[in-house]
Design a protein around this motif. Structure first.
Motif, mmCIF file in Angstrom:
data_model
loop_
_atom_site.group_PDB
_atom_site.id
_atom_site.type_symbol
_atom_site.label_atom_id
_atom_site.label_comp_id
_atom_site.label_asym_id
_atom_site.label_seq_id
_atom_site.Cartn_x
_atom_site.Cartn_y
_atom_site.Cartn_z
ATOM 1 N N VAL B 205 -10.224 -6.064 -13.164
ATOM 2 C CA VAL B 205 -9.560 -5.244 -14.171
ATOM 3 C C VAL B 205 -9.275 -3.889 -13.532
ATOM 4 N N HIS B 206 -7.990 -3.569 -13.400
ATOM 5 C CA HIS B 206 -7.609 -2.262 -12.881
ATOM 6 C C HIS B 206 -7.227 -1.376 -14.053
ATOM 7 N N GLY B 207 -7.669 -0.131 -14.000
ATOM 8 C CA GLY B 207 -7.157 0.847 -14.941
ATOM 9 C C GLY B 207 -6.469 1.937 -14.139
ATOM 10 N N ILE B 208 -5.190 2.135 -14.395
ATOM 11 C CA ILE B 208 -4.458 3.142 -13.634
ATOM 12 C C ILE B 208 -4.315 4.394 -14.492
ATOM 13 N N VAL B 209 -4.781 5.501 -13.953
ATOM 14 C CA VAL B 209 -4.706 6.762 -14.701
ATOM 15 C C VAL B 209 -3.973 7.806 -13.859
ATOM 16 N N PRO B 210 -3.312 8.768 -14.509
ATOM 17 C CA PRO B 210 -2.635 9.825 -13.748
ATOM 18 C C PRO B 210 -3.678 10.762 -13.123
ATOM 19 N N THR B 211 -3.554 10.994 -11.830
ATOM 20 C CA THR B 211 -4.552 11.782 -11.103
ATOM 21 C C THR B 211 -4.751 13.169 -11.721
ATOM 22 N N ASP B 212 -3.642 13.838 -12.026
ATOM 23 C CA ASP B 212 -3.733 15.222 -12.499
ATOM 24 C C ASP B 212 -4.511 15.356 -13.793
ATOM 25 N N SER B 213 -4.163 14.541 -14.784
ATOM 26 C CA SER B 213 -4.842 14.691 -16.072
ATOM 27 C C SER B 213 -6.303 14.289 -15.951
ATOM 28 N N PHE B 214 -6.592 13.310 -15.094
ATOM 29 C CA PHE B 214 -7.992 12.930 -14.920
ATOM 30 C C PHE B 214 -8.775 14.050 -14.241
ATOM 31 N N ARG B 215 -8.153 14.652 -13.214
ATOM 32 C CA ARG B 215 -8.828 15.745 -12.507
ATOM 33 C C ARG B 215 -9.069 16.942 -13.428
ATOM 34 N N LYS B 216 -8.135 17.147 -14.343
ATOM 35 C CA LYS B 216 -8.290 18.249 -15.286
ATOM 36 C C LYS B 216 -9.521 18.002 -16.168
ATOM 37 N N LEU B 217 -9.640 16.766 -16.634
ATOM 38 C CA LEU B 217 -10.779 16.369 -17.457
ATOM 39 C C LEU B 217 -12.089 16.572 -16.701
ATOM 40 N N VAL B 218 -12.070 16.188 -15.402
ATOM 41 C CA VAL B 218 -13.257 16.312 -14.558
ATOM 42 C C VAL B 218 -13.633 17.776 -14.373
ATOM 43 N N ARG B 219 -12.619 18.605 -14.127
ATOM 44 C CA ARG B 219 -12.872 20.033 -13.908
ATOM 45 C C ARG B 219 -13.468 20.688 -15.148
ATOM 46 N N GLU B 220 -12.944 20.291 -16.306
ATOM 47 C CA GLU B 220 -13.457 20.859 -17.553
ATOM 48 C C GLU B 220 -14.930 20.518 -17.760
ATOM 49 N N SER B 221 -15.358 19.379 -17.190
ATOM 50 C CA SER B 221 -16.759 18.978 -17.359
ATOM 51 C C SER B 221 -17.637 19.459 -16.214
ATOM 52 N N ASN B 222 -17.086 20.254 -15.305
ATOM 53 C CA ASN B 222 -17.845 20.792 -14.169
ATOM 54 C C ASN B 222 -18.514 19.719 -13.318
ATOM 55 N N THR B 223 -17.780 18.694 -12.976
ATOM 56 C CA THR B 223 -18.362 17.627 -12.175
ATOM 57 C C THR B 223 -17.345 17.150 -11.139
ATOM 58 N N THR B 224 -17.619 16.022 -10.502
ATOM 59 C CA THR B 224 -16.689 15.452 -9.538
ATOM 60 C C THR B 224 -16.112 14.166 -10.122
ATOM 61 N N VAL B 225 -15.060 13.657 -9.496
ATOM 62 C CA VAL B 225 -14.442 12.418 -9.966
ATOM 63 C C VAL B 225 -15.488 11.300 -9.980
ATOM 64 N N THR B 226 -16.208 11.157 -8.846
ATOM 65 C CA THR B 226 -17.215 10.105 -8.748
ATOM 66 C C THR B 226 -18.318 10.316 -9.782
ATOM 67 N N GLY B 227 -18.731 11.569 -9.942
ATOM 68 C CA GLY B 227 -19.781 11.869 -10.913
ATOM 69 C C GLY B 227 -19.367 11.478 -12.318
ATOM 70 N N TYR B 228 -18.126 11.795 -12.672
ATOM 71 C CA TYR B 228 -17.637 11.496 -14.017
ATOM 72 C C TYR B 228 -17.599 9.991 -14.259
ATOM 73 N N ILE B 229 -17.038 9.266 -13.277
ATOM 74 C CA ILE B 229 -16.909 7.816 -13.452
ATOM 75 C C ILE B 229 -18.285 7.155 -13.484
ATOM 76 N N ALA B 230 -19.178 7.604 -12.591
ATOM 77 C CA ALA B 230 -20.539 7.045 -12.575
ATOM 78 C C ALA B 230 -21.208 7.256 -13.935
ATOM 79 N N ALA B 231 -21.076 8.462 -14.459
ATOM 80 C CA ALA B 231 -21.692 8.756 -15.754
ATOM 81 C C ALA B 231 -21.075 7.901 -16.854
ATOM 82 N N LEU B 232 -19.767 7.698 -16.768
ATOM 83 C CA LEU B 232 -19.105 6.915 -17.813
ATOM 84 C C LEU B 232 -19.488 5.434 -17.730
ATOM 85 N N ILE B 233 -19.700 4.929 -16.513
ATOM 86 C CA ILE B 233 -20.150 3.531 -16.388
ATOM 87 C C ILE B 233 -21.549 3.394 -16.990
#
Ligand code: ZN
Lengths: 259, 427
Positions: B205-233
């Motif tokens: 199952v692939h989920g394709i997301v726009p890099t910019d909006s995802f990075r914005k979400l990550v920045r707002e949460s003061n974390t990294t892309v990997t950190g955010y995804i790991a936490a969400l899993i």
């Protein structure tokens, strides 16, 4: 592009139902007419026969045209590597039948000799020397080394079990080692392109060829000359390998025996 | 070029398996071949003949990949393979084991499907970063042969140049500390529950997301892309499987770490370690935000260079233990397989491998739609995940050998609710 109202996600495939939640998708482009097969597949959302289905929930075996056009992955599935080997199981069963029957008769009519152990041992020996190489499809060099070791052990066990010391370790083992070494030498001469592979087995056999001398030293044998002969033959073979094989033989040894 | 490839053929290169590679031959079988995939989606259908030519030109540049695996008495080793690897049409399922007789003894598979070029490779050869160097160089060569000019930089190797020592080195041996002995003591992790399907029915199952909006979400949460995804899993597993019951074993995500970011290595072989990030659920309700905070903290702590050195040193020293070395290969395989089945994947719930942002030379960009990254089926776990970013496309992929899809459903619905534009693709 289709859309799932429930998941709020876009679906970049010509599906009628959402691969995540099975809800009916909304959105552009038709091609629904040809997709009744797909719908049927996705309709039964019960994990009844999981093996036949893709975990994603999309159908893969209908082979419909819509899949071929927009799918992201090929539909052709490579066959499972696992195969049920009937012949192997048959021989295994026969072996168990023979050895357990012998054991039962042996116990019921016991007269001081556990002869069923000979039967079981011989069966095991046949499995190692014939069964394993055939069913596991081993390479010739491996088979020769394995069979040499297995035969040497089998002969020595027979010698011990029958309390008839003086033939196995003294005569059979040294000449067995010589015969195996000679055999691999011939294979190398015949299959010169594959010499590297056989050179490794040759080296293992050559090392084994010196073992009878150790058996001599600890007094396990009754005559010394066959053991000396085996060691001498090993010496000649290894010298030949170094002289004819040159640097390549040395390199091959480094690769195969690196720690 | 003809001259150079001839000198290459005269050499008898051979390589010991690097420290990370040594486990893979022992644990690989028809079910799980320890194979992963990096792929590139082009803008036009792939021409197999040109791709074959490109592969023939590219492979001599990668002597550590142009090998076959042979058995020694004590260890496996890689021996130079002078044949030419063949390009094949892609078959399902992805990431299945590479058979020895399948591709002239090569331990990888280059295949095409529509616009996609896939490189499926045995993990003993290299890690994701190394495989991506090969894929990018192959793609550049392919585009060059199509007449789109020459490409260089951004990790693309020059096929006319001679392979450098720094590319073929075993970096583990270079950067480990011989004084640090192993002392791992890790807790077993929560195991995802579900109906196991055979590896032939591997689900993607692939989920394709726009890099910019995802990075914005990550920045707002003061974390990294990997950190955010790991936490969400972790949160997805918690919400779909654990509810508010008490579990003694933590939900742990195993995150591979590219050590080239921490040490000055340019190797094309394996050079990665991992960090395990876990959360124990003790009954009280946990919000996503609190999980995210804890995951980010742990990652920051674990990703210090000293801790990484400690980890690789423990592994290298275990491998260089004299008893381990003199044990015959047959015995080693049994020991390693048993140890892996007993611990290995039991120490984490799900793995999350982020290949990061893939860069290509600017002129090459217009020919490429996106890059993809997939892991093969896990051995005892049921699910693993990967992330790969190219330009505006970030691909979060789940590979699974389970029938249920609650975890991904929760995961992507959560992102959609956060206002991220998610597009789903499956196999
Ligand atoms: Zn849905």
């Amino acid at each position: 592009m289709k859309y799932c109202e429930k998941c709020k996600v876009k679906i970049d495939m010509e599906l009628t139902r959402c691969p995540l939640c099975s809800a009916v998708l909304t959105g552009s482009d038709g091609a629904t007419a040809g997709e009744h097969g797909t719908m049927k597949q996705d309709g039964g959302e019960v994990p009844g026969a999981p093996k036949d289905r893709k975990p994603g929930g999309s159908s893969d075996d209908t082979g419909d045209v819509s899949r071929a056009e927009d799918s992201k992955y090929p539909a052709a599935v490579v066959e499972a590597a696992y195969k049920y080997n009937f012949v192997l199981r048959l021989f295994l069963f026969i072996s168990v039948v023979i050895s357990s029957t012998c054991l039962l008769i042996n116990i019921l009519t016991f007269r001081g000799v556990l002869w069923s152990a000979y039967v079981a041992g011989t069966l095991l020996y046949v499995w190692i020397t014939v069964g394993y190489p055939v069913f596991a499809k081993r390479k010739l060099g491996q088979i020769i080394v394995l069979n040499t070791i297995a035969t040497a052990i089998y002969v020595y066990s027979l010698e011990l079990a029958t309390k008839t010391q003086g033939w196995g370790l003294t005569y059979v083992t040294p000449f067995l080692f010589i015969a195996s070494t000679l055999f691999i030498t011939f294979v190398i001469l015949l299959k010169r392109l594959k010499w590297r592979e056989y050179a490794v087995y040759q080296t293992i056999l050559v090392i084994m060829g010196f073992l009878p001398v150790i058996f001599c030293a600890v007094g396990l044998v009754t005559a010394i000359w066959p053991s000396i002969f085996s060691a001498f033959y090993s010496f000649l073979t290894v010298t030949g390998m170094f002289i004819f094989g040159d640097k390549k033989y040395k390199d091959e040894l480094i690769k195969r025996f690196h720690l | 070029m003809v001259l150079r490839s001839k000198t290459y053929k005269d050499e008898s290169n051979w390589y010991k398996l690097d420290n990370a590679a040594k486990i893979y031959p022992a644990i690989s079988g028809p079910g799980s071949g320890s194979v992963f995939r990096v792929a590139v989606q082009l803008r036009q259908d792939v021409d197999p003949q040109i791709l074959q030519e490109a592969l023939a030109v590219t492979i001599p540049r990668f002597p550590t990949l142009a090998v076959k695996m042979k058995r020694g008495l004590f260890w496996y080793f890689f021996d130079a393979n002078h044949e030419t690897p063949r390009v094949t049409v892609e078959k399902a399922p992805p990431c299945r084991a590479v058979e020895v007789d399948e591709n002239n003894g090569f331990l990888f598979r280059v295949s095409y499907f529509k616009k996609r070029i896939s490189l499926e490779i045995f993990h003993a050869l290299t890690d994701g970063t190394g495989a991506m160097v090969f894929l990018k160089t192959l793609t550049a060569q392919y585009l060059t042969l199509l007449g789109h000019g020459l490409f260089s930089d951004e990790g693309i190797l020059d096929c006319e140049a001679y392979p450098s020592i720094s590319e073929t080195e075993d970096s583990f041996g270079k950067y480990y500390d011989p004084r640090i002995k192993s002392k791992w003591k890790e807790e077993k992790a929560y195991h995802v529950r579900g109906t196991r399907v055979s590896p032939e029915n591997l689900g993607i199952v692939h989920g394709i997301v726009p890099t910019d909006s995802f990075r914005k979400l990550v920045r707002e949460s003061n974390t990294t892309v990997t950190g955010y995804i790991a936490a969400l899993i972790i949160y997805s597993i918690y919400r779909t499987q654990l509810h508010s019951r008490i579990y003694n074993s933590p939900v742990k995500i195993s995150i591979p770490v590219n050590l080239r970011n921490y040490f000055p290595s340019r190797t094309v072989r394996n050079f990665s370690s991992y960090v395990n990030v876990g959360i124990k659920f003790t009954g009280e309700d946990r919000s996503f935000e609190s999980i995210l905070e804890q995951v980010t903290e742990t990652m920051k702590d674990e990703l210090k260079q000293a801790k990484l050195v400690e980890k690789i040193s423990a592994n290298v020293n275990a491998e260089r233990n004299i008893l381990m070395r003199i044990a015959p290969l047959v015995l080693k395989n049994v020991v390693l397989r048993t140890a892996y089945n007993a611990f290995g994947e039991k120490l984490f719930t799900c793995s999350l491998s982020n290949l990061g942002r893939i860069s290509v030379p600017e002129p090459m960009r217009e020919f490429i739609e996106r890059f993809e990254f997939l892991l093969g089926p896990p051995v005892t776990n049921l699910l693993n995940s990967t992330v790969c970013t190219f330009g505006e496309t970030m691909m979060i992929s789940f590979t699974k050998v389970m029938y249920e899809n609650d975890i991904e459903k929760f995961f992507f619905r959560f992102l959609a609710e956060k206002g991220i534009d998610v597009t789903i693709e499956t196999n």
